[in-house]
Scaffold this active site. Structure first.
Site, mmCIF file in Angstrom:
data_model
loop_
_atom_site.group_PDB
_atom_site.id
_atom_site.type_symbol
_atom_site.label_atom_id
_atom_site.label_comp_id
_atom_site.label_asym_id
_atom_site.label_seq_id
_atom_site.Cartn_x
_atom_site.Cartn_y
_atom_site.Cartn_z
ATOM 1 C CG ASN A 24 -1.416 6.251 -12.166
ATOM 2 O OD1 ASN A 24 -1.561 7.448 -12.399
ATOM 3 N ND2 ASN A 24 -0.260 5.732 -11.777
ATOM 4 C CB CYS A 73 -0.935 -0.017 1.207
ATOM 5 S SG CYS A 73 -0.098 -0.279 2.764
ATOM 6 N NE ARG A 78 1.025 2.202 -16.315
ATOM 7 C CZ ARG A 78 0.727 2.170 -15.030
ATOM 8 N NH1 ARG A 78 0.675 3.291 -14.343
ATOM 9 N NH2 ARG A 78 0.470 1.024 -14.428
ATOM 10 C CE1 TYR A 127 3.726 -3.111 -11.096
ATOM 11 C CE2 TYR A 127 3.920 -0.749 -10.784
ATOM 12 C CZ TYR A 127 3.167 -1.850 -11.124
ATOM 13 O OH TYR A 127 1.846 -1.692 -11.487
ATOM 14 C CB SER A 176 6.398 6.552 -8.997
ATOM 15 O OG SER A 176 5.076 6.763 -9.430
ATOM 16 C CG ASP A 212 -2.015 -1.011 -5.797
ATOM 17 O OD1 ASP A 212 -0.928 -0.470 -5.525
ATOM 18 O OD2 ASP A 212 -2.625 -0.800 -6.866
HETATM 19 C C1 0GY Z 1 1.287 0.041 -7.803
HETATM 20 C C2 0GY Z 1 1.096 0.590 -9.083
HETATM 21 C C3 0GY Z 1 1.284 1.757 -9.687
HETATM 22 C C4 0GY Z 1 1.941 2.897 -9.196
HETATM 23 C C5 0GY Z 1 2.950 2.924 -8.372
HETATM 24 O O1 0GY Z 1 4.707 3.952 -7.351
HETATM 25 C C6 0GY Z 1 3.717 4.118 -8.019
HETATM 26 O O2 0GY Z 1 3.330 5.211 -8.431
HETATM 27 O O3 0GY Z 1 3.387 1.831 -7.818
HETATM 28 C C7 0GY Z 1 0.800 1.799 -11.058
HETATM 29 O O4 0GY Z 1 0.416 2.874 -11.538
HETATM 30 O O5 0GY Z 1 0.753 0.726 -11.701
HETATM 31 O O6 0GY Z 1 1.252 -1.142 -7.722
HETATM 32 O O7 0GY Z 1 1.497 0.634 -6.760
#
Ligand code: 0GY
Length: 294
Positions: A249, A28, A126, A152, A73, A244
């Site tokens: 997004n 999370c 992305r 990831y 991110s 999550d």
């Molecule tokens: C996730 C997925 C996403 C984003 C991030 O760090 C992040 O911004 O992980 C995604 O957009 O697929 O699993 O947390």
């Protein structure tokens, strides 16, 4: 009102499934609050605030005991929001950071003291501009003892990533199983390639998570269950699970967190499998030094 995006529901259902005592939501995030913890100038999305109070209220509503907070991110390599949330958790959260590979030893030790137990390498174009494999390998080689690397990526780059993954000298945790196409079924090429990765070394874990991202048909996520249940059955000591939340997004298809929790008994039918998925495996990775009471 802010035009920052909201990707979560304020009214998740209460799940029918009750997690075992001590259960960990092992994937999370927190967003902000942005007035205290501004987003990165390189952020690819700007979410509304989703801070620790909201996360911990959801934890309690869903019947979980602990969180593993993964640096999102949108906060770049400034882990202050994640550390703030861990500090507010009364020992019930730990975290995964995103760092500049040039980070110094003292900063790594400070992250450890703040509850961080791993770093994340994100290969989704992305979400990040740049994923320098050579520099990632350098930092992976000088992490504090007991840390791991979370990776990831999407299934279409697994083959290309294999030499890099093989070279990482600490345990690995793969987010959302490397995003296989679950519509291919449990024996499809994506999950076959993922199993080959798991079989290549014993210290790779995976998050059996994100039916909402992987199964566009929505709840009850039949394709996800059909593809992922055999993986959890075959690797019971190597799987983790997470909500999550706040679902970065996912503003166009916001999942119901209660429905996500109700997927757990479908992918891990026995009490023993559920205990490993939700308690034993995440505690081993994140609370090895703390041995918390269940
Ligand atoms: C996730 C997925 C996403 C984003 C991030 O760090 C992040 O911004 O992980 C995604 O957009 O697929 O699993 O947390």
């Amino acid at each position: 009102m802010s035009d920052r995006i909201r990707s979560w529901t304020d009214t998740p259902s209460v799940p029918r499934y009750t997690p075992p005592p001590g259960a960990v939501d092992a994937h999370c995030h927190v967003f902000g609050p942005a007035d205290r913890f501004p987003f990165s100038a390189k952020a690819k999305y700007l979410p509304r605030d989703a801070g620790p109070d909201m996360l911990f209220a959801l934890r309690d509503r869903l019947g979980f005991a602990r969180n593993v907070i993964v640096q999102a991110s949108c906060h770049g390599t400034d882990n202050a929001a994640t550390l703030h949330a861990i500090a507010a958790s009364d020992g019930r959260a730990r975290g995964v950071a995103v760092v500049d590979p040039a980070i110094g030893e003292a900063e790594l030790e400070a992250l450890h003291a703040g509850g961080i137990r791993g770093i994340r390498f994100n290969f989704l174009k992305r979400l990040v501009d740049d994923a320098p494999k050579d520099r990632f390998l350098e930092i992976a080689a000088r992490l504090p003892a007991g840390w791991h690397v979370v990776v990831y990526f999407e299934a279409d780059i697994l083959a290309e990533l294999r030499p890099f993954l093989d070279a990482i000298p600490v345990p690995l945790v793969i987010d959302h199983m490397g995003r296989p196409d679950v519509g291919q079924g449990p024996d499809g090429p994506d999950l076959r390639a993922f199993r080959a990765l798991l079989d290549s070394r014993p210290d790779i874990h995976f998050k059996a998570s994100c039916p909402d991202r992987l199964d566009p048909a929505g709840a009850p996520y039949a394709d996800f269950v059909a593809a992922v249940a055999p993986l959890v059955a075959d690797y019971p000591d190597r799987c983790l699970w997470g909500t999550d939340w706040p679902h970065p997004n996912m503003q166009d298809a916001i999942p119901d967190d209660g429905a996500l929790v109700d997927v757990i008994p479908c992918i891990a039918p026995s009490a023993e499998a559920q205990r490993k998925l939700l308690v034993d495996n995440p505690l081993r990775l994140y609370w090895a030094d703390a041995a918390p009471a269940r």
